[in-house]
Motif scaffolding. Structure first.
Motif, PDB file in Angstrom:
ATOM      1  N   ILE A  30       0.853  -1.187   0.000  1.00 18.98           N
ATOM      2  CA  ILE A  30       0.000   0.000   0.000  1.00 18.98           C
ATOM      3  C   ILE A  30       0.889   1.238   0.000  1.00 18.98           C
ATOM      4  N   PRO A  31       0.617   2.214  -0.883  1.00 17.22           N
ATOM      5  CA  PRO A  31       1.445   3.419  -0.968  1.00 17.22           C
ATOM      6  C   PRO A  31       1.476   4.194   0.351  1.00 17.22           C
ATOM      7  N   VAL A  32       2.622   4.794   0.625  1.00 14.54           N
ATOM      8  CA  VAL A  32       2.801   5.573   1.847  1.00 14.54           C
ATOM      9  C   VAL A  32       2.818   7.051   1.484  1.00 14.54           C
ATOM     10  N   ALA A  33       2.036   7.847   2.203  1.00 13.33           N
ATOM     11  CA  ALA A  33       2.003   9.298   2.024  1.00 13.33           C
ATOM     12  C   ALA A  33       2.600   9.946   3.266  1.00 13.33           C
ATOM     13  N   SER A  34       3.298  11.064   3.061  1.00 15.79           N
ATOM     14  CA  SER A  34       3.907  11.734   4.206  1.00 15.79           C
ATOM     15  C   SER A  34       3.537  13.204   4.299  1.00 15.79           C
ATOM     16  N   PRO A  43      -6.617   4.480  -4.127  1.00 12.91           N
ATOM     17  CA  PRO A  43      -7.826   4.184  -3.339  1.00 12.91           C
ATOM     18  C   PRO A  43      -7.560   4.064  -1.840  1.00 12.91           C
ATOM     19  N   ILE A  44      -6.437   3.468  -1.483  1.00 17.05           N
ATOM     20  CA  ILE A  44      -6.075   3.292  -0.071  1.00 17.05           C
ATOM     21  C   ILE A  44      -4.622   3.710   0.077  1.00 17.05           C
ATOM     22  N   TRP A  45      -4.302   4.401   1.138  1.00 19.25           N
ATOM     23  CA  TRP A  45      -2.909   4.755   1.366  1.00 19.25           C
ATOM     24  C   TRP A  45      -2.608   4.753   2.850  1.00 19.25           C
ATOM     25  N   HIS A  46      -1.328   4.621   3.140  1.00 23.21           N
ATOM     26  CA  HIS A  46      -0.802   4.602   4.494  1.00 23.21           C
ATOM     27  C   HIS A  46      -0.192   5.975   4.740  1.00 23.21           C
ATOM     28  N   TYR A  47      -0.665   6.682   5.763  1.00 22.93           N
ATOM     29  CA  TYR A  47      -0.209   8.042   6.047  1.00 22.93           C
ATOM     30  C   TYR A  47       0.682   8.021   7.281  1.00 22.93           C
ATOM     31  N   VAL A  48       1.920   8.503   7.105  1.00 27.59           N
ATOM     32  CA  VAL A  48       2.880   8.551   8.207  1.00 27.59           C
ATOM     33  C   VAL A  48       3.456   9.957   8.247  1.00 27.59           C
ATOM     34  N   ASN A  49       3.154  10.705   9.326  1.00 28.59           N
ATOM     35  CA  ASN A  49       3.671  12.068   9.445  1.00 28.59           C
ATOM     36  C   ASN A  49       3.453  12.580  10.865  1.00 28.59           C
ATOM     37  N   ALA A  50       4.470  13.174  11.440  1.00 28.89           N
ATOM     38  CA  ALA A  50       4.389  13.860  12.743  1.00 28.89           C
ATOM     39  C   ALA A  50       3.686  13.010  13.802  1.00 28.89           C
ATOM     40  N   GLY A  51       4.109  11.789  13.949  1.00 25.99           N
ATOM     41  CA  GLY A  51       3.533  10.920  14.968  1.00 25.99           C
ATOM     42  C   GLY A  51       2.239  10.252  14.565  1.00 25.99           C
ATOM     43  N   GLN A  52       1.733  10.540  13.383  1.00 28.97           N
ATOM     44  CA  GLN A  52       0.505   9.896  12.916  1.00 28.97           C
ATOM     45  C   GLN A  52       0.877   8.720  12.030  1.00 28.97           C
ATOM     46  N   SER A  54      -1.521   5.999  10.096  1.00 30.40           N
ATOM     47  CA  SER A  54      -2.889   5.531   9.888  1.00 30.40           C
ATOM     48  C   SER A  54      -3.118   5.159   8.429  1.00 30.40           C
ATOM     49  N   PHE A  55      -4.209   4.458   8.185  1.00 37.05           N
ATOM     50  CA  PHE A  55      -4.612   4.071   6.843  1.00 37.05           C
ATOM     51  C   PHE A  55      -5.856   4.860   6.463  1.00 37.05           C
ATOM     52  N   HIS A  56      -5.947   5.258   5.194  1.00 39.13           N
ATOM     53  CA  HIS A  56      -7.062   6.075   4.727  1.00 39.13           C
ATOM     54  C   HIS A  56      -7.604   5.523   3.419  1.00 39.13           C
ATOM     55  N   ALA A  57      -8.858   5.842   3.137  1.00 39.58           N
ATOM     56  CA  ALA A  57      -9.501   5.433   1.887  1.00 39.58           C
ATOM     57  C   ALA A  57     -10.192   6.636   1.271  1.00 39.58           C
ATOM     58  N   ASN A  58     -10.265   6.656  -0.061  1.00 42.78           N
ATOM     59  CA  ASN A  58     -10.926   7.750  -0.784  1.00 42.78           C
ATOM     60  C   ASN A  58     -12.431   7.551  -0.778  1.00 42.78           C
ATOM     61  N   VAL A  59     -13.075   7.967   0.270  1.00 46.17           N
ATOM     62  CA  VAL A  59     -14.527   7.925   0.352  1.00 46.17           C
ATOM     63  C   VAL A  59     -14.968   9.314   0.814  1.00 46.17           C
ATOM     64  N   PRO A  60     -15.626  10.087  -0.059  1.00 42.52           N
ATOM     65  CA  PRO A  60     -16.026  11.438   0.344  1.00 42.52           C
ATOM     66  C   PRO A  60     -17.103  11.399   1.415  1.00 42.52           C
ATOM     67  N   CYS A  61     -17.017  12.327   2.339  1.00 45.10           N
ATOM     68  CA  CYS A  61     -18.064  12.449   3.358  1.00 45.10           C
ATOM     69  C   CYS A  61     -19.003  13.579   2.946  1.00 45.10           C
ATOM     70  N   MET A  62     -20.105  13.724   3.616  1.00 46.11           N
ATOM     71  CA  MET A  62     -21.084  14.746   3.259  1.00 46.11           C
ATOM     72  C   MET A  62     -20.492  16.151   3.401  1.00 46.11           C
ATOM     73  N   GLU A  63     -19.589  16.358   4.343  1.00 43.97           N
ATOM     74  CA  GLU A  63     -18.962  17.667   4.500  1.00 43.97           C
ATOM     75  C   GLU A  63     -18.169  18.037   3.249  1.00 43.97           C
TER      76      GLU A  63
END
Length: 91
Positions: A30-34, A43-52, A54-63
């Motif tokens: 899974i690709p890593v974003a910083s 579609p899915i990425w692993h986010y690593v930055n400033a102590g975070q 986590s894994f994320h997915a491209n699903v828009p929320c109502m906001e």
């Protein structure tokens, strides 16, 4: 999970590819974003930055949807004005 999401919302294969939720777009590993410029491109990425971490997915929320709709008229006026400023009254 992505296939279930796509079928539940009736997304065509082209719509899945456009929205970056098609299962074939997931890299292995899974690709890593910083930072904010390299996340959300798959579609899915692993986010690593400033102590975070986590894994994320491209699903828009109502906001996201409401925010885009509220900003759209202002963006149209802004781009219209920019074109007329750049090209004069003949544009």
């Amino acid at each position: 999970l992505l296939a279930q999401f796509s079928s539940r919302f009736g997304l065509s294969e082209n719509a899945q590819l456009t929205r970056k939720v098609h299962p074939s777009q997931i890299g292995n590993p899974i690709p890593v974003a910083s930072n904010n410029t390299d996340r959300g491109h798959t579609p899915i990425w692993h986010y690593v930055n400033a102590g975070q971490d986590s894994f994320h997915a491209n699903v828009p929320c109502m906001e996201d949807v409401i925010g885009a709709l509220l900003r759209a008229p202002f963006a149209c006026v802004e781009h219209y004005a920019a074109i007329h400023l750049q090209h004069g009254a003949n544009a």
